[in-house]
Design a protein around this motif. Sequence first.
Motif, PDB file in Angstrom:
ATOM      1  N   ASP A   3       0.261 -13.768  15.272  1.00  0.00           N
ATOM      2  CA  ASP A   3       0.153 -12.438  14.695  1.00  0.00           C
ATOM      3  C   ASP A   3       1.370 -12.178  13.821  1.00  0.00           C
ATOM      4  O   ASP A   3       2.458 -12.707  14.077  1.00  0.00           O
ATOM      5  CB  ASP A   3       0.095 -11.385  15.804  1.00  0.00           C
ATOM      6  CG  ASP A   3      -1.257 -11.339  16.489  1.00  0.00           C
ATOM      7  OD1 ASP A   3      -2.262 -11.658  15.826  1.00  0.00           O
ATOM      8  OD2 ASP A   3      -1.308 -10.964  17.664  1.00  0.00           O
ATOM      9  N   TYR A  81       2.635  -9.422  30.994  1.00  0.00           N
ATOM     10  CA  TYR A  81       1.647 -10.307  30.384  1.00  0.00           C
ATOM     11  C   TYR A  81       2.137 -11.750  30.380  1.00  0.00           C
ATOM     12  O   TYR A  81       3.277 -12.010  30.017  1.00  0.00           O
ATOM     13  CB  TYR A  81       1.349  -9.862  28.949  1.00  0.00           C
ATOM     14  CG  TYR A  81       0.836  -8.446  28.878  1.00  0.00           C
ATOM     15  CD1 TYR A  81      -0.458  -8.142  29.288  1.00  0.00           C
ATOM     16  CD2 TYR A  81       1.656  -7.422  28.429  1.00  0.00           C
ATOM     17  CE1 TYR A  81      -0.924  -6.836  29.235  1.00  0.00           C
ATOM     18  CE2 TYR A  81       1.194  -6.120  28.379  1.00  0.00           C
ATOM     19  CZ  TYR A  81      -0.096  -5.830  28.787  1.00  0.00           C
ATOM     20  OH  TYR A  81      -0.562  -4.545  28.748  1.00  0.00           O
ATOM     21  N   GLU A 118      -3.418 -13.061  19.212  1.00  0.00           N
ATOM     22  CA  GLU A 118      -4.035 -12.081  20.108  1.00  0.00           C
ATOM     23  C   GLU A 118      -3.104 -11.677  21.248  1.00  0.00           C
ATOM     24  O   GLU A 118      -3.460 -11.721  22.416  1.00  0.00           O
ATOM     25  CB  GLU A 118      -5.363 -12.607  20.639  1.00  0.00           C
ATOM     26  CG  GLU A 118      -6.346 -12.913  19.522  1.00  0.00           C
ATOM     27  CD  GLU A 118      -7.689 -13.366  20.035  1.00  0.00           C
ATOM     28  OE1 GLU A 118      -8.080 -12.937  21.143  1.00  0.00           O
ATOM     29  OE2 GLU A 118      -8.332 -14.152  19.328  1.00  0.00           O
ATOM     30  N   SER A 119      -1.926 -11.249  20.899  1.00  0.00           N
ATOM     31  CA  SER A 119      -0.889 -10.906  21.862  1.00  0.00           C
ATOM     32  C   SER A 119      -1.043  -9.487  22.417  1.00  0.00           C
ATOM     33  O   SER A 119      -1.106  -8.515  21.663  1.00  0.00           O
ATOM     34  CB  SER A 119       0.481 -11.037  21.178  1.00  0.00           C
ATOM     35  OG  SER A 119       1.483 -10.502  21.986  1.00  0.00           O
ATOM     36  N   LYS A 120      -1.083  -9.375  23.736  1.00  0.00           N
ATOM     37  CA  LYS A 120      -1.061  -8.063  24.400  1.00  0.00           C
ATOM     38  C   LYS A 120       0.316  -7.427  24.277  1.00  0.00           C
ATOM     39  O   LYS A 120       0.435  -6.212  24.181  1.00  0.00           O
ATOM     40  CB  LYS A 120      -1.438  -8.209  25.880  1.00  0.00           C
ATOM     41  CG  LYS A 120      -2.866  -8.584  26.101  1.00  0.00           C
ATOM     42  CD  LYS A 120      -3.771  -7.418  25.798  1.00  0.00           C
ATOM     43  CE  LYS A 120      -5.192  -7.751  26.195  1.00  0.00           C
ATOM     44  NZ  LYS A 120      -6.130  -6.717  25.779  1.00  0.00           N
ATOM     45  N   ARG A 122       2.370  -7.719  21.723  1.00  0.00           N
ATOM     46  CA  ARG A 122       2.455  -7.149  20.376  1.00  0.00           C
ATOM     47  C   ARG A 122       1.754  -5.794  20.317  1.00  0.00           C
ATOM     48  O   ARG A 122       2.261  -4.845  19.733  1.00  0.00           O
ATOM     49  CB  ARG A 122       1.847  -8.100  19.337  1.00  0.00           C
ATOM     50  CG  ARG A 122       2.014  -7.590  17.916  1.00  0.00           C
ATOM     51  CD  ARG A 122       1.438  -8.589  16.906  1.00  0.00           C
ATOM     52  NE  ARG A 122       1.723  -8.193  15.556  1.00  0.00           N
ATOM     53  CZ  ARG A 122       1.026  -7.288  14.869  1.00  0.00           C
ATOM     54  NH1 ARG A 122      -0.005  -6.680  15.419  1.00  0.00           N
ATOM     55  NH2 ARG A 122       1.366  -6.989  13.635  1.00  0.00           N
ATOM     56  N   GLU A 123       0.564  -5.696  20.941  1.00  0.00           N
ATOM     57  CA  GLU A 123      -0.164  -4.423  20.972  1.00  0.00           C
ATOM     58  C   GLU A 123       0.678  -3.320  21.607  1.00  0.00           C
ATOM     59  O   GLU A 123       0.701  -2.194  21.126  1.00  0.00           O
ATOM     60  CB  GLU A 123      -1.465  -4.577  21.758  1.00  0.00           C
ATOM     61  CG  GLU A 123      -2.544  -5.347  21.052  1.00  0.00           C
ATOM     62  CD  GLU A 123      -3.792  -5.512  21.915  1.00  0.00           C
ATOM     63  OE1 GLU A 123      -4.056  -4.637  22.777  1.00  0.00           O
ATOM     64  OE2 GLU A 123      -4.497  -6.518  21.732  1.00  0.00           O
ATOM     65  N   GLY A 124       1.381  -3.651  22.674  1.00  0.00           N
ATOM     66  CA  GLY A 124       2.193  -2.658  23.370  1.00  0.00           C
ATOM     67  C   GLY A 124       3.437  -2.245  22.609  1.00  0.00           C
ATOM     68  O   GLY A 124       3.709  -1.053  22.461  1.00  0.00           O
ATOM     69  N   MET A 126       4.017  -2.481  19.506  1.00  0.00           N
ATOM     70  CA  MET A 126       3.662  -1.867  18.240  1.00  0.00           C
ATOM     71  C   MET A 126       3.660  -0.335  18.365  1.00  0.00           C
ATOM     72  O   MET A 126       4.014   0.374  17.433  1.00  0.00           O
ATOM     73  CB  MET A 126       2.257  -2.351  17.853  1.00  0.00           C
ATOM     74  CG  MET A 126       1.929  -2.285  16.417  1.00  0.00           C
ATOM     75  SD  MET A 126       0.459  -3.297  16.111  1.00  0.00           S
ATOM     76  CE  MET A 126      -0.801  -2.101  16.429  1.00  0.00           C
ATOM     77  N   ASN A 127       3.310   0.154  19.537  1.00  0.00           N
ATOM     78  CA  ASN A 127       3.334   1.594  19.798  1.00  0.00           C
ATOM     79  C   ASN A 127       4.680   2.058  20.343  1.00  0.00           C
ATOM     80  O   ASN A 127       5.055   3.213  20.165  1.00  0.00           O
ATOM     81  CB  ASN A 127       2.225   1.965  20.791  1.00  0.00           C
ATOM     82  CG  ASN A 127       0.859   1.700  20.234  1.00  0.00           C
ATOM     83  OD1 ASN A 127       0.567   2.057  19.099  1.00  0.00           O
ATOM     84  ND2 ASN A 127       0.014   1.049  20.999  1.00  0.00           N
TER      85      ASN A 127
END
Length: 154
Positions: A3, A81, A118-120, A122-124, A126-127
């Motif tokens: 990503d 994770y 598809e990193s969890k 990164r999703e976290g 990012m916020n």
Amino acid sequence: MNDPKLIYVTLIRTTPARLWEALTNPDFIQQYWFGRRNTSSWKEGEVIESRSPEGELEWHGKILKSVPETEVVFSFDDLEYPEPPSTVTFRIEALGTGTMPQGQAVQLTVIHDDFPAESKVREGVMNGWPAILSSLKSLLETGKSLELGWKGDG
């Protein structure tokens, strides 16, 4: 394919020395990182740990580079994770150098990269980063951090 990296640039009315203290002093960090404490010697090769307000270890890493008042780079291994560690860079630059704007402020660039596809994590983050950096800026400029929290915080 990994990503893309996350990049956040914030201008803060402060000095490089004060910003470095804010980024590396656990008591200061706790004020704007919503009760969390990041502890390290901030020397290359040493461990960094982040603990929740309840003292639970949330992520840890290793200091990869440390130049006081200029830059610190560390690995970021989120314990929630099962992913390989990512990398965080804090870069501090006084305004008026190079092609940057002029003024009495400091530019903080945060780069978070080396995520797997598809990193969890990164999703976290990012916020998380926008809230953390906004709270840091508010604390340094006004003396008060933002009154925010994370979902699930007591």
